[in-house]
Design an enzyme around this catalytic site. Structure first.
Site, PDB file in Angstrom:
ATOM      1  CE  LYS A 119      34.614   8.024   5.212  1.00 23.73           C
ATOM      2  NZ  LYS A 119      34.843   7.370   6.476  1.00 23.73           N
ATOM      3  CE  LYS A 201      39.819   3.673   1.750  1.00 24.99           C
ATOM      4  NZ  LYS A 201      39.902   4.272   3.072  1.00 24.99           N
ATOM      5  CE  LYS A 204      36.795  -0.046   9.332  1.00 25.92           C
ATOM      6  NZ  LYS A 204      36.936   1.399   9.516  1.00 25.92           N
TER       7      LYS A 204
HETATM    8  P1  ATP Z   1      35.602   3.653   5.998  1.00 32.90           P
HETATM    9  O1  ATP Z   1      35.375   2.877   4.746  1.00 32.90           O
HETATM   10  O2  ATP Z   1      34.548   3.451   7.058  1.00 32.90           O
HETATM   11  O3  ATP Z   1      35.943   5.099   5.781  1.00 32.90           O
HETATM   12  P2  ATP Z   1      38.275   2.600   6.145  1.00 32.90           P
HETATM   13  O4  ATP Z   1      38.187   1.232   5.583  1.00 32.90           O
HETATM   14  O5  ATP Z   1      38.926   3.665   5.356  1.00 32.90           O
HETATM   15  O6  ATP Z   1      36.863   3.049   6.712  1.00 32.90           O
HETATM   16  P3  ATP Z   1      39.540   3.276   8.708  1.00 32.90           P
HETATM   17  O7  ATP Z   1      39.095   2.802  10.031  1.00 32.90           O
HETATM   18  O8  ATP Z   1      39.155   4.665   8.419  1.00 32.90           O
HETATM   19  O9  ATP Z   1      39.041   2.357   7.516  1.00 32.90           O
HETATM   20  O10 ATP Z   1      41.104   3.064   8.552  1.00 32.90           O
HETATM   21  C1  ATP Z   1      41.942   2.379   9.432  1.00 32.90           C
HETATM   22  C2  ATP Z   1      43.331   2.286   8.844  1.00 32.90           C
HETATM   23  O11 ATP Z   1      43.313   1.428   7.698  1.00 32.90           O
HETATM   24  C3  ATP Z   1      43.899   3.627   8.354  1.00 32.90           C
HETATM   25  O12 ATP Z   1      45.261   3.713   8.740  1.00 32.90           O
HETATM   26  C4  ATP Z   1      43.779   3.548   6.864  1.00 32.90           C
HETATM   27  O13 ATP Z   1      44.761   4.298   6.203  1.00 32.90           O
HETATM   28  C5  ATP Z   1      43.968   2.064   6.611  1.00 32.90           C
HETATM   29  N1  ATP Z   1      43.300   1.649   5.367  1.00 32.90           N
HETATM   30  C6  ATP Z   1      41.980   1.719   5.104  1.00 32.90           C
HETATM   31  N2  ATP Z   1      41.715   1.254   3.865  1.00 32.90           N
HETATM   32  C7  ATP Z   1      42.902   0.872   3.331  1.00 32.90           C
HETATM   33  C8  ATP Z   1      43.293   0.323   2.072  1.00 32.90           C
HETATM   34  N3  ATP Z   1      42.403   0.058   1.127  1.00 32.90           N
HETATM   35  N4  ATP Z   1      44.599   0.047   1.867  1.00 32.90           N
HETATM   36  C9  ATP Z   1      45.518   0.299   2.823  1.00 32.90           C
HETATM   37  N5  ATP Z   1      45.223   0.829   4.030  1.00 32.90           N
HETATM   38  C10 ATP Z   1      43.934   1.123   4.291  1.00 32.90           C
END
Ligand code: ATP
Ligand code: LTN
Length: 336
Positions: A119, A201, A204
């Site tokens: 980040k 990965k 979002k």
């Molecule tokens: P950002 O992109 O804003 O950092 P993020 O998509 O990583 O957000 P979070 O709110 O931080 O989402 O994560 C919520 C949950 O979703 C966490 O338990 C995280 O491990 C899971 N998660 C996020 N992205 C993935 C992915 N690509 N595959 C599996 N699990 C995920």
């Protein structure tokens, strides 16, 4: 008289940031597993708005997304009568415990966190102290409720390990205070990859919309995005090294159908990638459809969502208050 044995119901806790529209990664890696715990665990599921301000948010969007994540919790099968659904900023103990635990967390430990490194590279103009101490706040979320298990995706494993280290350190100095939590990482779906760059990965906050399936995307959009998914120059649906795109699509197909990789290989034997991609799009759109329908109804009823937030905050505060009092006592703060 036989000694009475009190069996404590175990506790599960997790959180999702209202920092963007939730993705298929959030759904398969985390959200869709939350309801597994509701019958046997005391469950706390939190919309972690304090975490989301480590990256700049537009206030009106943050507010809307907070309602949305709560509505998605309920749409994915979490019954507010059976578990505690709440918003992190409504329970002041999260920030309070976070300060205290930051004094038991080392600079070196936080410097090693890969999410911080990623980040800070992505938001080089805003490497704020909150981004750095983010994992302490996450540890506080978990330790406040004495959580035994934390359902998360693979990317959060390192943060969970830090939460365990902080708990053990505090317990070692002051006698047992915190339950040391275990991660629950699903065997399949814990690491859903981007559809555009399958070595990265699915996130979002990806700027490329084609890389990400949103839980609330329409059926047509879901099917179109899967058709465009990056694969390889082979034509055979096989779970093999070097085929990251296909492996990711097989994982998604497996999550929605319950089929093993062998079964999927047999099903698509002799058929091209086009057929397979359409099939993945169909099962994903079908799987998300009921979630979307429930979500639309809930979003039309803000007073209901607010009542869930209010009840959740009250229940969560009760549990959190107990832990904070215990921690303050142990640290030597004067209690009146
Ligand atoms: P950002 O992109 O804003 O950092 P993020 O998509 O990583 O957000 P979070 O709110 O931080 O989402 O994560 C919520 C949950 O979703 C966490 O338990 C995280 O491990 C899971 N998660 C996020 N992205 C993935 C992915 N690509 N595959 C599996 N699990 C995920
Ligand atoms: N750090 C997590 C979100 C998060 C969380 C939590 C997950 C904040 N607090 C407590 C599980 C338990 C993330 O970035 N995905």
């Amino acid at each position: 008289m036989p000694e009475e044995t009190v069996i404590r119901k175990k506790t599960a806790l997790s959180g999702i940031q209202p920092s963007g529209n939730l993705t298929l990664g959030n759904y398969l890696g985390a959200l869709s597993n939350f309801s597994e715990f509701t019958s046997e665990y005391n469950c706390y599921y939190c919309v972690v708005d304090l975490h989301s301000i480590t990256v700049r948010q537009i206030p009106a969007e943050l507010r809307r997304r907070t309602y949305e994540v709560l509505a998605l919790y309920i749409s994915c099968g979490l019954d507010p009568e059976k578990c505690t659904l709440f918003v992190q900023s409504h329970v002041h103990e999260h920030a309070e415990l976070s300060w205290m635990l930051s004094c038991f967390t080392m600079f070196g430990e936080l410097s090693r966190m890969t999410q911080f490194k990623d980040k800070s590279a992505k938001h080089a103009d805003n490497i704020n102290a909150g981004l750095f101490t983010y994992p302490v706040l996450m540890a506080s979320d978990i330790l406040l409720y004495q959580a035994d298990v934390v359902p998360i995706g693979q990317d959060q494993k390192q943060h969970l390990e830090l939460a365990r280290d902080i708990a053990e350190r505090f317990n070692g100095v002051f006698s047992p205070t915190f339950t040391v939590p275990e991660p629950y990482i699903p065997k399949i779906g814990a690491n859903i990859m981007s559809l555009a760059e399958p070595t990265k990965k699915m996130s979002k906050s990806d700027a490329n919309e084609n890389a990400v399936i949103r839980i609330l995307d329409t059926r047509d959009v879901i099917i179109k995005k899967f058709r465009r998914a990056v694969t390889d120059s082979d034509t055979c649906v096989r779970y093999a090294d070097g085929k990251d795109g296909i492996k990711n699509l097989m994982t998604i197909y497996s999550c929605f159908t319950g089929k093993s990789y062998d079964e999927i290989e047999r099903e698509f034997d002799g058929r091209g990638y086009g057929d397979f991609k359409s099939a993945v799009g169909e099962v994903c759109a079908d799987g998300l459809q009921p979630v979307k329908e429930r979500f639309d109804k809930l979003m039309a009823d803000k007073p209901y969502l607010e009542s869930v937030m209010r009840d959740g905050a009250e229940k969560a505060s009760r549990a959190a208050g107990k832990t904070v009092s215990k921690v303050k006592r142990k640290l030597g703060f004067v209690t009146l």
